[in-house]
Design a protein around this motif. Structure first.
Motif, PDB file in Angstrom:
ATOM      1  N   ILE A   1       0.834  -1.204   0.000  1.00 33.00           N
ATOM      2  CA  ILE A   1       0.000   0.000   0.000  1.00 33.00           C
ATOM      3  C   ILE A   1       0.864   1.249   0.000  1.00 33.00           C
ATOM      4  N   MET A   2       1.921   1.252   0.821  1.00 30.81           N
ATOM      5  CA  MET A   2       2.795   2.421   0.893  1.00 30.81           C
ATOM      6  C   MET A   2       3.478   2.672  -0.445  1.00 30.81           C
ATOM      7  N   GLU A   3       3.842   1.598  -1.136  1.00 30.34           N
ATOM      8  CA  GLU A   3       4.451   1.754  -2.466  1.00 30.34           C
ATOM      9  C   GLU A   3       3.476   2.411  -3.428  1.00 30.34           C
ATOM     10  N   GLU A   4       2.212   1.987  -3.376  1.00 27.68           N
ATOM     11  CA  GLU A   4       1.185   2.592  -4.229  1.00 27.68           C
ATOM     12  C   GLU A   4       0.989   4.070  -3.890  1.00 27.68           C
ATOM     13  N   ILE A   5       0.962   4.380  -2.594  1.00 26.19           N
ATOM     14  CA  ILE A   5       0.796   5.772  -2.174  1.00 26.19           C
ATOM     15  C   ILE A   5       1.930   6.626  -2.708  1.00 26.19           C
ATOM     16  N   ASP A   6       3.162   6.135  -2.556  1.00 28.15           N
ATOM     17  CA  ASP A   6       4.322   6.898  -3.024  1.00 28.15           C
ATOM     18  C   ASP A   6       4.259   7.133  -4.532  1.00 28.15           C
ATOM     19  N   GLU A   7       3.819   6.127  -5.270  1.00 29.97           N
ATOM     20  CA  GLU A   7       3.710   6.277  -6.723  1.00 29.97           C
ATOM     21  C   GLU A   7       2.681   7.338  -7.094  1.00 29.97           C
ATOM     22  N   HIS A   8       1.574   7.368  -6.374  1.00 34.58           N
ATOM     23  CA  HIS A   8       0.535   8.354  -6.662  1.00 34.58           C
ATOM     24  C   HIS A   8       0.985   9.757  -6.269  1.00 34.58           C
ATOM     25  N   ILE A   9       1.699   9.868  -5.167  1.00 36.76           N
ATOM     26  CA  ILE A   9       2.222  11.193  -4.777  1.00 36.76           C
ATOM     27  C   ILE A   9       3.214  11.693  -5.825  1.00 36.76           C
ATOM     28  N   THR A  10       4.094  10.805  -6.290  1.00 36.25           N
ATOM     29  CA  THR A  10       5.059  11.185  -7.320  1.00 36.25           C
ATOM     30  C   THR A  10       4.357  11.647  -8.590  1.00 36.25           C
ATOM     31  N   ALA A  11       3.303  10.928  -8.966  1.00 38.00           N
ATOM     32  CA  ALA A  11       2.544  11.321 -10.152  1.00 38.00           C
ATOM     33  C   ALA A  11       1.954  12.716  -9.985  1.00 38.00           C
ATOM     34  N   TRP A  12       1.485  12.994  -8.769  1.00 41.67           N
ATOM     35  CA  TRP A  12       0.917  14.323  -8.536  1.00 41.67           C
ATOM     36  C   TRP A  12       1.991  15.394  -8.476  1.00 41.67           C
ATOM     37  N   GLU A  13       3.151  15.074  -7.908  1.00 40.28           N
ATOM     38  CA  GLU A  13       4.247  16.035  -7.826  1.00 40.28           C
ATOM     39  C   GLU A  13       4.723  16.451  -9.210  1.00 40.28           C
ATOM     40  N   ASN A  14       4.626  15.536 -10.153  1.00 37.92           N
ATOM     41  CA  ASN A  14       5.020  15.861 -11.522  1.00 37.92           C
ATOM     42  C   ASN A  14       4.060  16.842 -12.175  1.00 37.92           C
ATOM     43  N   ASN A  15       2.862  16.968 -11.613  1.00 44.84           N
ATOM     44  CA  ASN A  15       1.914  17.986 -12.044  1.00 44.84           C
ATOM     45  C   ASN A  15       1.954  19.066 -10.972  1.00 44.84           C
ATOM     46  N   ALA A  16       2.783  20.059 -11.160  1.00 49.78           N
ATOM     47  CA  ALA A  16       3.108  21.027 -10.105  1.00 49.78           C
ATOM     48  C   ALA A  16       2.089  22.154  -9.965  1.00 49.78           C
ATOM     49  N   LYS A  17       0.884  21.955 -10.531  1.00 48.94           N
ATOM     50  CA  LYS A  17      -0.105  23.033 -10.482  1.00 48.94           C
ATOM     51  C   LYS A  17      -0.514  23.370  -9.061  1.00 48.94           C
ATOM     52  N   TYR A  18      -0.587  22.361  -8.187  1.00 50.32           N
ATOM     53  CA  TYR A  18      -1.042  22.565  -6.819  1.00 50.32           C
ATOM     54  C   TYR A  18       0.028  22.111  -5.836  1.00 50.32           C
ATOM     55  N   PRO A  19       0.215  22.830  -4.761  1.00 50.10           N
ATOM     56  CA  PRO A  19       1.325  22.524  -3.844  1.00 50.10           C
ATOM     57  C   PRO A  19       0.965  21.592  -2.697  1.00 50.10           C
ATOM     58  N   PHE A  20      -0.259  21.093  -2.624  1.00 52.97           N
ATOM     59  CA  PHE A  20      -0.635  20.217  -1.513  1.00 52.97           C
ATOM     60  C   PHE A  20      -1.564  19.118  -1.984  1.00 52.97           C
ATOM     61  N   ILE A  21      -1.613  18.059  -1.184  1.00 50.06           N
ATOM     62  CA  ILE A  21      -2.438  16.905  -1.510  1.00 50.06           C
ATOM     63  C   ILE A  21      -2.939  16.274  -0.217  1.00 50.06           C
ATOM     64  N   PHE A  22      -4.156  15.734  -0.246  1.00 49.52           N
ATOM     65  CA  PHE A  22      -4.738  15.049   0.908  1.00 49.52           C
ATOM     66  C   PHE A  22      -4.584  13.544   0.743  1.00 49.52           C
ATOM     67  N   LEU A  23      -4.208  12.880   1.824  1.00 50.99           N
ATOM     68  CA  LEU A  23      -4.160  11.421   1.868  1.00 50.99           C
ATOM     69  C   LEU A  23      -5.295  10.954   2.764  1.00 50.99           C
ATOM     70  N   ASP A  24      -6.326  10.416   2.156  1.00 51.85           N
ATOM     71  CA  ASP A  24      -7.497   9.919   2.885  1.00 51.85           C
ATOM     72  C   ASP A  24      -7.140   8.557   3.459  1.00 51.85           C
TER      73      ASP A  24
END
Length: 213
Positions: free
Chosen positions: A91-114
């Motif tokens: 699960i943590m590996e999946e989370i990290d991959e999704h965060i990285t994907a979002w970081e590559n789209n730098a439009k927004y500086p924050f993200i929520f982890l539900d």
């Protein structure tokens, strides 16, 4: 990327608050969804669970028998730990991959982890702040009994399987009290959202609704 952990207790109304945040424009990673993904049919995760808990793990259609696994780990700390040791790294590996994907789209500086069990699995060490959806324990008990049709004893046993919500409240940086009416909760969410936006020099309600790839 600024990471915000969004958590609560069972029957606290976290899903309601998550929906409100999405409406305002929040990017949210559904960690429960990722947990289901790692045990999808034919996945290495599901194979590992079946090897540990037996062939009864698999239903005829190849999906995981969640009722069986729940019965295996409920009230058995050893079995629960064994399941966590299999699933949490995936699960943590999946989370990290999704965060990285979002970081590559730098439009927004924050993200929520539900993440319902954020404190229980010590993931609060990996986020920058925690938002907690709170209800008082008695309200939590009543809502859980009504929602799931549990007896009081059944509801209490499930509440006790998590860190008490009062303890979570002491650990969180932002509290959204969902004890009252939905409109009151919505106003709190909007206030917290606008304060967050202001902290990043952004205009409240200006972000378009996004989804994680």
């Amino acid at each position: 990327m600024y990471r915000i952990g969004l958590t609560g207790g069972i029957a606290s109304g976290k899903s309601t608050v998550t929906a409100m945040l999405r409406t305002l424009g929040a990017a949210v990673i559904d960690c429960d969804g990722l947990a289901r993904h790692v045990v999808r049919p034919s996945s290495p995760g599901l194979a590992a669970v079946a090897a540990a808990f037996g062939p009864q793990t698999l239903l005829p259609d190849g999906t995981m028998d969640r009722q069986y696994i729940g019965a295996c780990v409920f009230g058995d700390d050893g079995a629960k730990k064994k399941l966590e040791q299999i699933l949490f790294p995936l699960i943590m590996e999946e989370i990290d991959e999704h965060i990285t994907a979002w970081e590559n789209n730098a439009k927004y500086p924050f993200i929520f982890l539900d993440m319902p069990l954020l404190f229980e699995i010590k993931y609060d060490a990996y986020v920058d702040e925690v938002w907690l959806v709170y209800v008082d324990p008695q309200t939590q008990l009543c809502r859980l009994m009504e929602r799931n049709g549990y007896t009081e004893a059944e509801a209490l046993s499930r509440m006790r399987a998590q860190l008490p919500i009062t303890e979570k409240r002491a650990l969180a940086q932002v509290i959204i009290d969902n004890t009252g009416a939905v409109d009151a909760t919505r106003e709190q969410v909007r206030h917290c959202w606008n304060r967050l936006m202001s902290n990043f020099g952004l205009q409240g309600d200006s972000i378009e609704t996004q989804s994680i790839p």
